[in-house]
Design a protein around this motif. Structure first.
Motif, PDB file in Angstrom:
ATOM      1  N   MET A   1      42.853  40.217  50.174  1.00  0.00           N
ATOM      2  CA  MET A   1      42.742  38.778  49.950  1.00  0.00           C
ATOM      3  C   MET A   1      41.407  38.397  49.319  1.00  0.00           C
ATOM      4  N   VAL A   2      40.379  39.203  49.531  1.00  0.00           N
ATOM      5  CA  VAL A   2      39.052  38.863  49.000  1.00  0.00           C
ATOM      6  C   VAL A   2      38.737  39.653  47.730  1.00  0.00           C
ATOM      7  N   TRP A   3      39.777  40.192  47.074  1.00  0.00           N
ATOM      8  CA  TRP A   3      39.529  40.982  45.871  1.00  0.00           C
ATOM      9  C   TRP A   3      38.819  40.193  44.771  1.00  0.00           C
ATOM     10  N   PRO A   4      39.011  38.853  44.638  1.00  0.00           N
ATOM     11  CA  PRO A   4      38.251  38.149  43.588  1.00  0.00           C
ATOM     12  C   PRO A   4      36.738  38.278  43.754  1.00  0.00           C
ATOM     13  N   ALA A   5      36.266  38.344  45.003  1.00  0.00           N
ATOM     14  CA  ALA A   5      34.824  38.495  45.218  1.00  0.00           C
ATOM     15  C   ALA A   5      34.338  39.840  44.695  1.00  0.00           C
ATOM     16  N   PHE A   6      35.150  40.898  44.900  1.00  0.00           N
ATOM     17  CA  PHE A   6      34.773  42.218  44.379  1.00  0.00           C
ATOM     18  C   PHE A   6      34.750  42.208  42.853  1.00  0.00           C
ATOM     19  N   VAL A   7      35.679  41.472  42.242  1.00  0.00           N
ATOM     20  CA  VAL A   7      35.710  41.403  40.780  1.00  0.00           C
ATOM     21  C   VAL A   7      34.460  40.697  40.249  1.00  0.00           C
ATOM     22  N   ILE A   8      34.069  39.600  40.906  1.00  0.00           N
ATOM     23  CA  ILE A   8      32.895  38.842  40.461  1.00  0.00           C
ATOM     24  C   ILE A   8      31.632  39.678  40.590  1.00  0.00           C
ATOM     25  N   ILE A   9      31.457  40.326  41.759  1.00  0.00           N
ATOM     26  CA  ILE A   9      30.256  41.134  41.973  1.00  0.00           C
ATOM     27  C   ILE A   9      30.245  42.340  41.043  1.00  0.00           C
ATOM     28  N   GLY A  10      31.416  42.963  40.846  1.00  0.00           N
ATOM     29  CA  GLY A  10      31.487  44.094  39.933  1.00  0.00           C
ATOM     30  C   GLY A  10      31.152  43.715  38.499  1.00  0.00           C
TER      31      GLY A  10
ATOM     32  N   LYS B   1      43.180  45.748  56.140  1.00  0.00           N
ATOM     33  CA  LYS B   1      43.521  46.060  54.757  1.00  0.00           C
ATOM     34  C   LYS B   1      44.038  44.832  54.024  1.00  0.00           C
ATOM     35  N   VAL B   2      44.807  44.002  54.720  1.00  0.00           N
ATOM     36  CA  VAL B   2      45.309  42.767  54.106  1.00  0.00           C
ATOM     37  C   VAL B   2      44.157  41.816  53.790  1.00  0.00           C
TER      38      VAL B   2
END
Length: 382
Positions: free
Chosen positions: A291-300, A286-287
């Motif tokens: 930590m990789v949330w920026p990648a989800f923002v970019i792809i989203g 989960k941690v």
């Protein structure tokens, strides 16, 4: 992203040369696996008995009424946005920069006679070659990939018409186009309970085999969201089955989704199939996800841009009016509905879908081999 549908249609319409090149790379085991389908397998996949006591439509569902239910298709919706990012962030700037530079050099050569020289004309020629080569390569190889998620239909759709007992698929022509099948020719991948463990990350798959449709190729549709394991896919198939067999009163009314380019759909698609896995995962995993949330923002963001750069799909009039009083029933798709060149290629690849007669033979149980250390020593002879 329509990559799976595009690839499947390309395989069905593959040229003879491309198919031979592909088959030469297959191993003997892969060739046997491709030909290891029996008529009994199809009979098991195409039946309309109850497979679940909890019918549920996991969505997205775009329309639900007494006549039809309409749902989203697409085998790799969670990956949508990658091509958009590559196109808008890489290819378009390169094409724009080379084209503008070429025009600027050319304008200077024409208007400024004092600055005109052999070196400047050489640079102009080089820039013209670079921009022309970029445009040529993109138009030949890149446009087909870009149109898998940009400048095309916003979604792949499937419509189940209860009144006409038909299923309609809405896809771009490069993915097979719009087709119509009888409901009773529909096979499902979510029937056997023993396959529930394989549903993690998978979508409900529907198939229409040539032996049922009369077409020389098999059709496929991957519905809705990714599964999270258990019996989710069987629940979704049961929802569709009961709606078509018994009517809308036999199923719970689903929550409807919008076909507008919603950012909520764009960002939530990345987490399809992860809910149960995320809840049961360790704190370390989960941690890492946090930590990789920026990648989800970019792809989203790329996913949302792709939705904005597409248009809402529209059904032909005969399908829109199907089931209304006095309106004609849409004709079932036949081979003659395709252009002659496509017909020829479909027939050339028809042997891909041939079935072996009878049922699949049961696997013989292998007896465990005894090790030499466990073997009893032979009695000594006198």
């Amino acid at each position: 992203m329509y990559l799976i549908e595009w690839g499947f249609w390309r395989m069905a319409t593959e040229s003879e040369a491309a198919r031979k090149a592909y088959e030469t790379e297959l191993t003997a085991a892969e060739k046997r696996a491709k030909q290891n389908f029996y008529e009994g397998d199809l009979e098991e996949d195409i039946h309309f008995q109850t497979v679940s006591e909890k019918p549920n439509a996991r969505g997205p569902v775009f329309a639900f009424n007494d006549t039809f239910i309409e749902m989203r298709c697409g085998g790799s919706e969670e990956k949508r946005g990658l091509i958009t990012i590559a196109t808008l962030g890489g290819i378009v700037p390169v094409i724009g920069a080379t084209t503008i530079s070429t025009l600027c050099f050319l304008w200077d050569d024409i208007t400024d006679s004092e600055a005109r020289s052999f070196l400047m004309m050489t640079l102009t020629f080089i820039m013209a070659l670079a921009s022309t080569a970029t445009l040529y390569l993109y138009s030949k190889y890149g446009v087909n990939l870009t149109r898998l998620e940009m400048l095309t239909s916003r979604h792949l759709l499937i419509r189940f018409n209860r009144v006409t007992q038909q299923v309609h698929l809405h896809r771009p022509k490069y993915c097979g186009g719009i087709v119509t099948f009888p409901w009773k020719t529909t096979g499902s991948t979510a029937i056997a309970p023993e396959d529930d463990s394989l549903s993690v990350g998978m979508r409900l798959g529907l198939v229409w085999h040539p032996s049922r449709t009369g077409l020389p190729h098999m059709e496929m549709a991957l519905l809705g969201k990714q599964g999270q394991g258990g019996s989710e896919l069987r629940d979704e198939w049961e929802f569709i089955r009961r709606y078509m067999e018994e009517g809308p009163h036999a199923v719970p009314r689903p929550r409807l989704s919008t076909q507008l380019p919603s950012p909520i759909q764009a960002f939530s698609a990345q987490f399809e199939g992860l809910g149960r896995f995320f809840r049961n995962s360790s704190w370390l995993f989960k941690v890492i996800l946090l930590m990789v949330w920026p990648a989800f923002v970019i792809i989203g963001t790329g996913h949302w841009l792709s939705l904005l750069l597409c248009w809402r799909p529209r059904w032909p009039k005969v399908i829109r009016e199907a089931g209304m009083p006095g309106k004609p029933v849409p004709p079932v798709t036949t081979l003659s509905d395709y252009p002659p060149a496509i017909q020829e290629r479909l027939l050339a690849n028809a042997d891909r879908w041939q079935l072996k007669p009878g049922k699949r033979p049961e696997k013989k149980s292998r007896k465990p081999r005894r090790s030499k250390s466990k073997e009893e020593p032979a009695a000594p002879t006198e």
